[in-house]
Design an enzyme around this catalytic site. Structure first.
Site, PDB file in Angstrom:
ATOM      1  N   CYS A  14       0.755  -1.135   0.059  1.00  0.00           N
ATOM      2  CA  CYS A  14       0.074  -0.003  -0.046  1.00  0.00           C
ATOM      3  C   CYS A  14       0.909   1.244  -0.012  1.00  0.00           C
ATOM      4  CB  CYS A  14      -0.956  -0.055   1.233  1.00  0.00           C
ATOM      5  SG  CYS A  14      -2.134   1.646   1.257  1.00  0.00           S
ATOM      6  N   LYS A  41     -10.032  -9.497   5.315  1.00  0.00           N
ATOM      7  CA  LYS A  41      -9.922  -8.355   6.432  1.00  0.00           C
ATOM      8  C   LYS A  41     -10.276  -8.849   7.676  1.00  0.00           C
ATOM      9  CE  LYS A  41     -10.853  -4.836   3.116  1.00  0.00           C
ATOM     10  NZ  LYS A  41     -11.750  -3.672   2.617  1.00  0.00           N
ATOM     11  N   VAL A  54      -6.296   0.594   5.077  1.00  0.00           N
ATOM     12  CA  VAL A  54      -5.253   0.940   5.676  1.00  0.00           C
ATOM     13  C   VAL A  54      -4.554   2.134   4.920  1.00  0.00           C
ATOM     14  CG1 VAL A  54      -4.578  -1.352   6.222  1.00  0.00           C
ATOM     15  CG2 VAL A  54      -3.972  -0.714   4.022  1.00  0.00           C
ATOM     16  N   GLU A  71      -6.747   7.445   7.552  1.00  0.00           N
ATOM     17  CA  GLU A  71      -6.566   8.511   6.334  1.00  0.00           C
ATOM     18  C   GLU A  71      -4.990   8.959   6.394  1.00  0.00           C
ATOM     19  OE1 GLU A  71      -8.053   9.478   3.410  1.00  0.00           O
ATOM     20  OE2 GLU A  71      -9.200   7.919   3.820  1.00  0.00           O
ATOM     21  N   SER A  72      -4.359   8.188   5.231  1.00  0.00           N
ATOM     22  CA  SER A  72      -2.822   8.848   5.485  1.00  0.00           C
ATOM     23  C   SER A  72      -2.652  10.216   5.735  1.00  0.00           C
ATOM     24  CB  SER A  72      -2.157   8.129   4.403  1.00  0.00           C
ATOM     25  OG  SER A  72      -2.631   8.843   3.059  1.00  0.00           O
TER      26      SER A  72
END
Ligand SMILES: N[C@@H](CCC(=O)N[C@@H](CS)C(=O)NCC(=O)O)C(=O)O
Length: 230
Positions: A14, A41, A54, A71-72
């Site tokens: 990811c 999951k 993720v 949320e990155s």
């Protein structure tokens, strides 16, 4: 979930997880990783991930369940606001806002890349190849003398683009796409990011094997195209 350290809930491939990992490393924050299988999951993950995605960052809370961030970009901004270490955003609000705009630009490239790496269709692949070349040509206009997006200091915006460029380390080794032709600044930036320790350590040593397996699972045209080029 109750942890002793910050925990980054991760997946091997990811790019959004990599952003968070890079910022954690740049800030010198010790953390653990917990990898999950996005194709199956686990229930504990679905309970704490509102979007089922993720990365998540689990933050220990004394005597209580961890606080969970999702949320990155939010995770990166939180780390910037709470952790010591070199600032990863510019101090000037206008410049900072512009960096956030380019972070969004980096996210939109990931959407194009998804099609580029998964399509089985030659025409769609060629259209995306051209789109990506145009996108990176736009970036070329924005870059200065480097080595990073905004000069000598590594910023969060660099953490967003490093995972984008990482895909091309494999893709360009399979087939020279021409996407980066005539882009000396983008190419120098890609090189500088590829050797930055926080970037190198954001993935496992077998990252390229995972990515290759992903291409095979999708029967990606990229693989057929690389055979044509061979
Ligand atoms: N906007 C999100 C995107 C995260 C995302 O799309 N993660 C993917 C893996 S790279 C995911 O978890 N996908 C699982 C799913 O959509 O079911 C972020 O920036 O964190």
């Amino acid at each position: 979930m109750q942890s002793e350290k910050l925990t980054l809930i991760s997946h091997y491939l990811c790019p959004y997880v990599q952003r968070a990992s890079i910022v954690l490393a740049e800030k010198g924050v010790p953390f653990e990783r917990r990898y999950i299988d996005l194709a199956a999951k686990p229930d504990w993950f679905l309970r704490i991930s509102p979007l089922g995605k993720v990365p998540l960052l689990a933050i220990p809370q004394a005597g209580r369940d961890d606080a969970i961030l999702f949320e990155s970009a939010v995770i990166c901004e939180y780390l910037e606001e709470t952790q010591a270490g070199a600032p990863l955003h510019p101090a000037d609000p206008l410049t900072r806002a512009r960096h956030r705009g380019w972070m969004e630009f980096g996210s939109s490239i990931l959407a194009d890349l998804w099609v580029y790496e998964t399509t089985k269709d030659a025409e769609q692949f060629e259209a995306k190849r051209q789109t990506l070349a145009a996108i990176f040509a736009t970036l070329e206009q924005e870059l200065g003398d480097g080595p990073y997006f905004a000069g000598e200091h590594f910023r969060i915006v660099d953490a967003v683009f490093a995972p984008v460029f990482r895909y091309f380390e494999l893709f360009e080794s399979l087939f020279e796409s021409g996407i980066f032709d005539g882009q000396p600044r983008v190419n120098a930036w890609r090189k500088a990011l590829a050797v930055r320790p926080s970037v190198v350590e954001a993935v496992t040593a077998d990252y390229q094997e995972h990515l290759m397996a992903f291409l095979h699972r999708h029967d990606a045209y990229l693989l057929a195209r690389s055979k044509l080029a061979a």
